[in-house]
Design a protein around this motif. Structure first.
Motif, PDB file in Angstrom:
ATOM      1  N   THR A 147      16.330  37.008   8.083  1.00 49.57           N
ATOM      2  CA  THR A 147      16.999  38.660   9.174  1.00 49.57           C
ATOM      3  C   THR A 147      15.838  38.633   9.970  1.00 49.57           C
ATOM      4  O   THR A 147      14.816  37.638   9.755  1.00 49.57           O
ATOM      5  N   ASN A 148      16.077  39.688  10.732  1.00 50.37           N
ATOM      6  CA  ASN A 148      15.568  40.204  11.781  1.00 50.37           C
ATOM      7  C   ASN A 148      14.117  41.108  11.136  1.00 50.37           C
ATOM      8  O   ASN A 148      14.326  42.135  10.503  1.00 50.37           O
ATOM      9  N   ASP A 149      12.828  41.210  12.131  1.00 48.95           N
ATOM     10  CA  ASP A 149      12.279  42.098  11.026  1.00 48.95           C
ATOM     11  C   ASP A 149      12.206  43.362  12.125  1.00 48.95           C
ATOM     12  O   ASP A 149      12.314  45.110  10.877  1.00 48.95           O
ATOM     13  N   HIS A 150      13.147  43.590  13.379  1.00 54.79           N
ATOM     14  CA  HIS A 150      13.562  45.306  13.226  1.00 54.79           C
ATOM     15  C   HIS A 150      14.677  45.197  12.090  1.00 54.79           C
ATOM     16  O   HIS A 150      14.763  46.989  12.804  1.00 54.79           O
ATOM     17  N   VAL A 151      15.338  45.000  11.428  1.00 55.14           N
ATOM     18  CA  VAL A 151      16.593  45.752  11.074  1.00 55.14           C
ATOM     19  C   VAL A 151      15.441  45.677   9.640  1.00 55.14           C
ATOM     20  O   VAL A 151      15.974  47.076   8.479  1.00 55.14           O
ATOM     21  N   ILE A 152      14.440  45.429   9.045  1.00 60.26           N
ATOM     22  CA  ILE A 152      13.919  46.297   7.798  1.00 60.26           C
ATOM     23  C   ILE A 152      12.833  46.803   7.976  1.00 60.26           C
ATOM     24  O   ILE A 152      12.259  47.346   6.787  1.00 60.26           O
ATOM     25  N   ARG A 153      12.576  46.966   9.313  1.00 57.71           N
ATOM     26  CA  ARG A 153      10.882  48.042   9.372  1.00 57.71           C
ATOM     27  C   ARG A 153      10.950  49.314   9.625  1.00 57.71           C
ATOM     28  O   ARG A 153       9.911  49.190   8.850  1.00 57.71           O
ATOM     29  N   ALA A 207      30.359  37.073  20.533  1.00 63.74           N
ATOM     30  CA  ALA A 207      30.363  38.285  20.630  1.00 63.74           C
ATOM     31  C   ALA A 207      29.630  38.920  19.880  1.00 63.74           C
ATOM     32  O   ALA A 207      29.720  38.827  18.365  1.00 63.74           O
ATOM     33  N   LEU A 208      28.536  39.748  19.729  1.00 60.94           N
ATOM     34  CA  LEU A 208      27.597  40.104  19.119  1.00 60.94           C
ATOM     35  C   LEU A 208      27.017  41.289  18.810  1.00 60.94           C
ATOM     36  O   LEU A 208      27.111  42.633  20.179  1.00 60.94           O
ATOM     37  N   ASN A 209      27.676  42.227  18.200  1.00 61.76           N
ATOM     38  CA  ASN A 209      27.422  43.791  18.291  1.00 61.76           C
ATOM     39  C   ASN A 209      26.008  44.734  17.018  1.00 61.76           C
ATOM     40  O   ASN A 209      26.027  43.461  16.457  1.00 61.76           O
ATOM     41  N   PRO A 210      26.332  45.651  17.049  1.00 54.60           N
ATOM     42  CA  PRO A 210      24.982  46.182  16.495  1.00 54.60           C
ATOM     43  C   PRO A 210      25.618  45.550  14.788  1.00 54.60           C
ATOM     44  O   PRO A 210      26.752  46.027  14.398  1.00 54.60           O
ATOM     45  N   GLY A 211      24.615  45.604  13.944  1.00 61.00           N
ATOM     46  CA  GLY A 211      25.012  45.489  12.841  1.00 61.00           C
ATOM     47  C   GLY A 211      24.845  43.774  12.540  1.00 61.00           C
ATOM     48  O   GLY A 211      24.700  43.197  11.613  1.00 61.00           O
ATOM     49  N   ASN A 212      25.213  42.559  13.877  1.00 55.39           N
ATOM     50  CA  ASN A 212      25.116  41.315  13.771  1.00 55.39           C
ATOM     51  C   ASN A 212      23.377  40.957  13.347  1.00 55.39           C
ATOM     52  O   ASN A 212      23.110  39.649  12.980  1.00 55.39           O
ATOM     53  N   SER A 213      22.271  42.196  14.089  1.00 58.54           N
ATOM     54  CA  SER A 213      21.426  41.435  13.878  1.00 58.54           C
ATOM     55  C   SER A 213      21.016  41.021  12.647  1.00 58.54           C
ATOM     56  O   SER A 213      21.175  41.858  11.962  1.00 58.54           O
ATOM     57  N   GLY A 214      19.831  39.480  12.408  1.00 57.76           N
ATOM     58  CA  GLY A 214      19.988  39.197  11.608  1.00 57.76           C
ATOM     59  C   GLY A 214      20.251  38.476  11.224  1.00 57.76           C
ATOM     60  O   GLY A 214      19.815  37.692  10.089  1.00 57.76           O
ATOM     61  N   GLY A 215      21.735  38.069  11.294  1.00 61.75           N
ATOM     62  CA  GLY A 215      22.883  36.935  10.653  1.00 61.75           C
ATOM     63  C   GLY A 215      22.284  35.532  11.441  1.00 61.75           C
ATOM     64  O   GLY A 215      21.805  35.409  12.718  1.00 61.75           O
ATOM     65  N   GLY A 249      20.519  29.841  14.828  1.00 62.92           N
ATOM     66  CA  GLY A 249      19.499  30.870  15.221  1.00 62.92           C
ATOM     67  C   GLY A 249      19.522  31.659  14.859  1.00 62.92           C
ATOM     68  O   GLY A 249      20.690  31.517  13.908  1.00 62.92           O
ATOM     69  N   VAL A 250      18.827  32.794  15.152  1.00 61.46           N
ATOM     70  CA  VAL A 250      18.507  34.263  14.008  1.00 61.46           C
ATOM     71  C   VAL A 250      19.061  34.981  15.804  1.00 61.46           C
ATOM     72  O   VAL A 250      18.086  35.477  16.138  1.00 61.46           O
ATOM     73  N   ASN A 251      20.968  36.076  14.723  1.00 63.45           N
ATOM     74  CA  ASN A 251      20.821  37.150  16.080  1.00 63.45           C
ATOM     75  C   ASN A 251      19.903  37.834  15.539  1.00 63.45           C
ATOM     76  O   ASN A 251      19.147  38.463  14.934  1.00 63.45           O
ATOM     77  N   LYS A 252      20.012  38.281  17.461  1.00 68.27           N
ATOM     78  CA  LYS A 252      18.885  39.398  17.279  1.00 68.27           C
ATOM     79  C   LYS A 252      19.087  40.581  18.213  1.00 68.27           C
ATOM     80  O   LYS A 252      18.618  41.735  18.148  1.00 68.27           O
ATOM     81  N   ALA A 253      19.690  40.118  19.662  1.00 74.83           N
ATOM     82  CA  ALA A 253      19.840  41.003  20.422  1.00 74.83           C
ATOM     83  C   ALA A 253      20.961  40.961  21.567  1.00 74.83           C
ATOM     84  O   ALA A 253      21.710  39.760  21.397  1.00 74.83           O
ATOM     85  N   ILE A 254      21.817  41.706  22.379  1.00 76.40           N
ATOM     86  CA  ILE A 254      22.850  41.470  23.280  1.00 76.40           C
ATOM     87  C   ILE A 254      21.647  42.447  24.982  1.00 76.40           C
ATOM     88  O   ILE A 254      21.009  43.076  24.628  1.00 76.40           O
ATOM     89  N   PHE A 257      21.518  37.369  22.163  1.00 74.88           N
ATOM     90  CA  PHE A 257      20.186  36.015  22.176  1.00 74.88           C
ATOM     91  C   PHE A 257      19.512  36.156  20.280  1.00 74.88           C
ATOM     92  O   PHE A 257      20.375  37.039  19.622  1.00 74.88           O
ATOM     93  N   ALA A 258      19.504  35.062  20.558  1.00 70.05           N
ATOM     94  CA  ALA A 258      18.996  34.394  18.896  1.00 70.05           C
ATOM     95  C   ALA A 258      17.822  33.667  19.357  1.00 70.05           C
ATOM     96  O   ALA A 258      17.473  33.640  19.477  1.00 70.05           O
TER      97      ALA A 258
END
Length: 316
Positions: free
Chosen positions: A74-80, A170-178, A189-194, A207-208
C-alpha cells in the motif's frame, strides 16, 4: 432521352465511386469492443479478491495482497496515522483482519503490511518492467470514498523521469495504495496521487509508483517480522474488570484480544467490531471506557462480524 440517360449513368458512376465510410467491417468492430469488455471483466474477476481496504481509524485507503501469506502492499501515507503501526484490513467479502506495518518507504510512498492470520489469500503478480509501455490499457481497483471493489479504466499516459506512472484512469480519495494493472491483471504500479489544482477534484491525471520500485521494496522487506500486538486497558479500568481488548479508537474494530480475558472467553477476535453495550450504541471508545469504569458484573455486547450482528453476554 439521351440527356436523361446520361444523367442516370452519371449518377450511377458517382454512387459506385463514393468512398466507403469505414474500411473495417462492422462485425470486426463489434468483436473488438466485446474483446475489450471481456478483458475488463477478466481483470476485475481475477484481481478484485486480492484488493483490500485499509483503515487506521483516522482515514482509509486501499492495498494489494502480493503474497498468499497475507503481505499487503500500500502507500506510506495510507498507514502513517496508524497507532503502533496496527491497521484494520477488510477484504471484498467483508472479512476483517488485523495488520501490522512492517516496512515503509516514504520517498516512494510505499508500505508493507503483514496480516496477523494463518489464512491463505489470493494474490497479485507484479509486472515485468519491460512490459510497462505508454499507451497500454490500464485498470485501477480500490475503495474511492470507501466504495470497495470499484473499477476504473484508462491508459498509461506517461512515465516520468523518476519512474512514476501517469494515467488518465479515474482515481479519487480512497484509491491510494490500490493497484494499477495491465490487461493481464498484473500490477504495474501503486496508485498514490491525483493532480487536483485548488482541490477541485479529479482532472484526469493520476500518479502511481512503478512496479519496478515496488518489487525491490518487497524483496528487501518481505521477511521482516511484525512486532507482537500489545493489549491495553484504560488506566481507569482495573485489568480484572476490563474487557481485555485493544480497539481502533475511531471505528471500535478489535485490534487485539488478551488471552484469558472476558473478551477471549466469549470468542471475540481481531476484526470484530463492538457496536453497542446493553442495546445502547457506542459513539466512540470513550463510551466503552466509561461503561467499563462502572465495574459491571456482566453486559450484553452487540458485535459485528462479516457483516452480521450478534448479541453476546460477557461476564467480568
Amino acid at each position: 432521352m439521351k440527356p436523361e440517360r446520361w444523367l442516370l449513368c452519371a449518377a450511377s458512376l458517382c454512387l459506385l465511386n463514393t468512398p466507403a465510410v469505414s474500411s473495417v467491417p462492422v462485425p470486426t468492430i463489434l468483436a473488438q469492443a466485446q474483446g475489450e469488455e471481456q478483458t475488463s471483466i477478466d481483470v476485475y474477476r481475477t484481481v478484485s479478491p486480492a484488493v483490500v481496504t485499509i483503515s487506521t481509524g483516522r482515514g482509509s485507503g486501499s492495498g494489494t495482497i502480493v503474497s498468499p501469506e497475507g503481505l499487503v502492499l500500500t502507500n506510506d501515507h495510507v498507514i502513517r496515522s496508524a497507532r503502533g503501526g496496527v491497521v484494520s484490513v477488510s477484504t471484498t467479502t467483508g472479512k476483517r483482519y488485523t495488520g501490522q506495518v512492517i516496512a515503509t518507504d516514504r520517498p516512494n510512498d510505499l508500505a508493507l503490511v503483514r496480516l496477523n492470520t494463518s489464512d491463505r489469500f489470493p494474490s497479485v503478480k507484479l509486472s515485468n518492467p519491460a512490459s510497462i509501455q505508454v499507451g497500454q490499457r490500464v485498470f485501477a481497483i480500490g475503495s474511492p470514498f470507501g466504495l470497495s471493489g470499484t473499477l476504473t479504466t484508462g491508459i498509461l499516459s506517461r512515465v516520468g523521469r523518476n519512474g512514476d506512472l501517469q494515467t488518465d484512469a479515474a482515481l479519487n480519495p480512497g484509491n491510494s495504495g490500490g493497484p494499477l494493472l495491465n490487461s493481464r491483471g498484473e500490477l504495474i504500479g501503486v496508485n498514490k496521487a491525483i493532480l487536483s489544482p485548488g482541490g477541485g477534484g479529479n482532472t484526469g491525471i493520476g500518479f502511481a509508483t512503478s512496479a519496478t520500485v515496488a518489487r525491490n521494496f518487497i524483496q528487501q522487506n518481505r521477511n521482516r517480522t511484525a512486532p507482537p500486538i500489545t493489549t491495553a486497558q484504560s488506566p481507569s479500568v482495573p485489568s480484572t474488570r476490563g474487557l481485555g481488548v485493544t480497539v481502533d479508537t475511531g471505528t471500535l474494530v478489535v485490534l487485539g484480544v488478551q488471552p484469558g480475558s472476558p473478551a477471549a472467553n466469549i470468542g471475540i477476535r481481531p476484526g470484530d467490531r463492538i457496536i453497542a453495550i446493553n442495546g445502547r450504541r457506542l459513539r466512540g471508545v470513550q463510551d466503552l471506557q466509561t461503561f467499563l469504569a462502572r465495574r459491571p458484573a456482566s453486559a450484553i455486547l452487540t458485535v459485528g462480524r462479516n457483516r452480521r450482528l450478534a448479541d453476546v453476554r460477557v461476564n467480568f
